[in-house]
Design an enzyme around this catalytic site. Structure first.
Site, PDB file in Angstrom:
ATOM      1  N   CYS A 118       0.872  -1.167   0.000  1.00  0.00           N
ATOM      2  CA  CYS A 118       0.000   0.000   0.000  1.00  0.00           C
ATOM      3  C   CYS A 118       0.914   1.223   0.000  1.00  0.00           C
ATOM      4  O   CYS A 118       2.113   1.097  -0.252  1.00  0.00           O
ATOM      5  CB  CYS A 118      -0.977  -0.016   1.169  1.00  0.00           C
ATOM      6  SG  CYS A 118      -0.225   0.082   2.798  1.00  0.00           S
ATOM      7  N   CYS A 192      -4.077  -0.631  -2.011  1.00  0.00           N
ATOM      8  CA  CYS A 192      -4.231   0.820  -2.140  1.00  0.00           C
ATOM      9  C   CYS A 192      -4.289   1.140  -3.627  1.00  0.00           C
ATOM     10  O   CYS A 192      -3.424   0.701  -4.393  1.00  0.00           O
ATOM     11  CB  CYS A 192      -3.048   1.507  -1.464  1.00  0.00           C
ATOM     12  SG  CYS A 192      -2.858   3.241  -1.861  1.00  0.00           S
ATOM     13  N   CYS A 199       3.303   0.344  -8.412  1.00  0.00           N
ATOM     14  CA  CYS A 199       4.014  -0.818  -7.870  1.00  0.00           C
ATOM     15  C   CYS A 199       5.039  -1.332  -8.881  1.00  0.00           C
ATOM     16  O   CYS A 199       4.713  -1.532 -10.061  1.00  0.00           O
ATOM     17  CB  CYS A 199       3.023  -1.920  -7.524  1.00  0.00           C
ATOM     18  SG  CYS A 199       3.771  -3.343  -6.705  1.00  0.00           S
TER      19      CYS A 199
END
Length: 247
Positions: A118, A192, A199
């Site tokens: 997250c 998230c 990411c």
């Protein structure tokens, strides 16, 4: 090579038709003759017979000659076959829907590695990390990290885990996912929406999944308890997936 668009399971294709579903539900209460099914369905006999043949070819119903009047046949619902087919259809959608599937921590593959990510790594991802470790009895590798780690853990996340699940993460510190970029994971799960977009890629091409969980910074303690419960439910659904052999 698996099709990009797999066909629905046979049970779904058969049972989803409105008339065939009416026939199945009618036969669920007992064996019936064709003329009785015609009356219940309110459709022509030729149409009812056609769909009965499809159900029989699919193994969901059988027919036997009447011992009273050999010109009549009784149709019978194979409940056990239907149950097995329904279970297979559920498992085709998600392993957690397989009959008898439950939270069995000892069955998760021990080499399966899961990374939760997250933004701040102070609430959502450490909650998921702690709950997966709890549910698997520590038998798999699990970690969490964030794109912009906060200085410390969210106090309500610490409280929720301690009071609701008996887990203490008070001494844990958020960390950046760059500290894990050399590690290999089987699954990387973002919790998230912002973190999902940024990411990084990890070695060994892990499976990616996203759980859209509300920002805990905008929630009170009661709402955060609900978030933890939602994550715990999702963890329960993840466990059968971890039992599956990697493709």
């Amino acid at each position: 090579m698996a099709s990009a668009h797999p066909a629905p399971p046979a049970f779904v294709r058969l049972a989803a038709h409105p008339l065939r579903w009416r026939l199945l539900t009618a036969l669920a209460s007992g064996d019936l003759r064709v003329r009785e099914l015609v009356a219940l369905a309110g459709e022509p006999q030729s149409l009812v017979s056609y769909h009965l043949r499809l159900l029989r070819d699919g193994g969901l119903v059988t027919s036997t000659r009447s011992t009273f009047d050999g010109r009549d046949s009784y149709y019978h619902l194979d409940v056990r076959r239907c149950g097995a087919a329904l279970g297979d259809a559920g498992a085709a959608l998600h392993p957690a829907l397989r009959p008898g599937s439950a939270r069995e921590p000892g069955r998760a593959r021990q080499h399966a590695g899961v990374l939760f990510v997250c933004t701040g790594n102070s609430a959502r991802s450490p909650i998921a990390e702690a709950l997966l470790r709890l549910r698997t009895g520590g038998r798999i590798e699990v970690a969490s990290a964030g794109s912009r780690p906060r200085p410390g853990m969210h106090p309500d996340a610490v409280r929720v885990l301690r009071e609701e699940y008996g887990i203490d993460i008070g001494d844990r510190r958020p960390r950046h996912w760059d500290t894990l970029t050399g590690h290999e994971f089987d699954y990387v799960i973002s919790l998230c929406d912002k973190a999902r977009e940024v990411c990084p890629e990890f070695p060994a091409r892990p499976r990616r999944a996203h759980w859209s969980i509300p920002d805990p910074g905008r929630l009170d303690y009661r709402a955060l308890r609900g978030v933890a419960a939602d994550i715990d439910t999702r963890i329960g659904h993840l466990l059968p997936v971890l039992q599956e052999a990697p493709s």
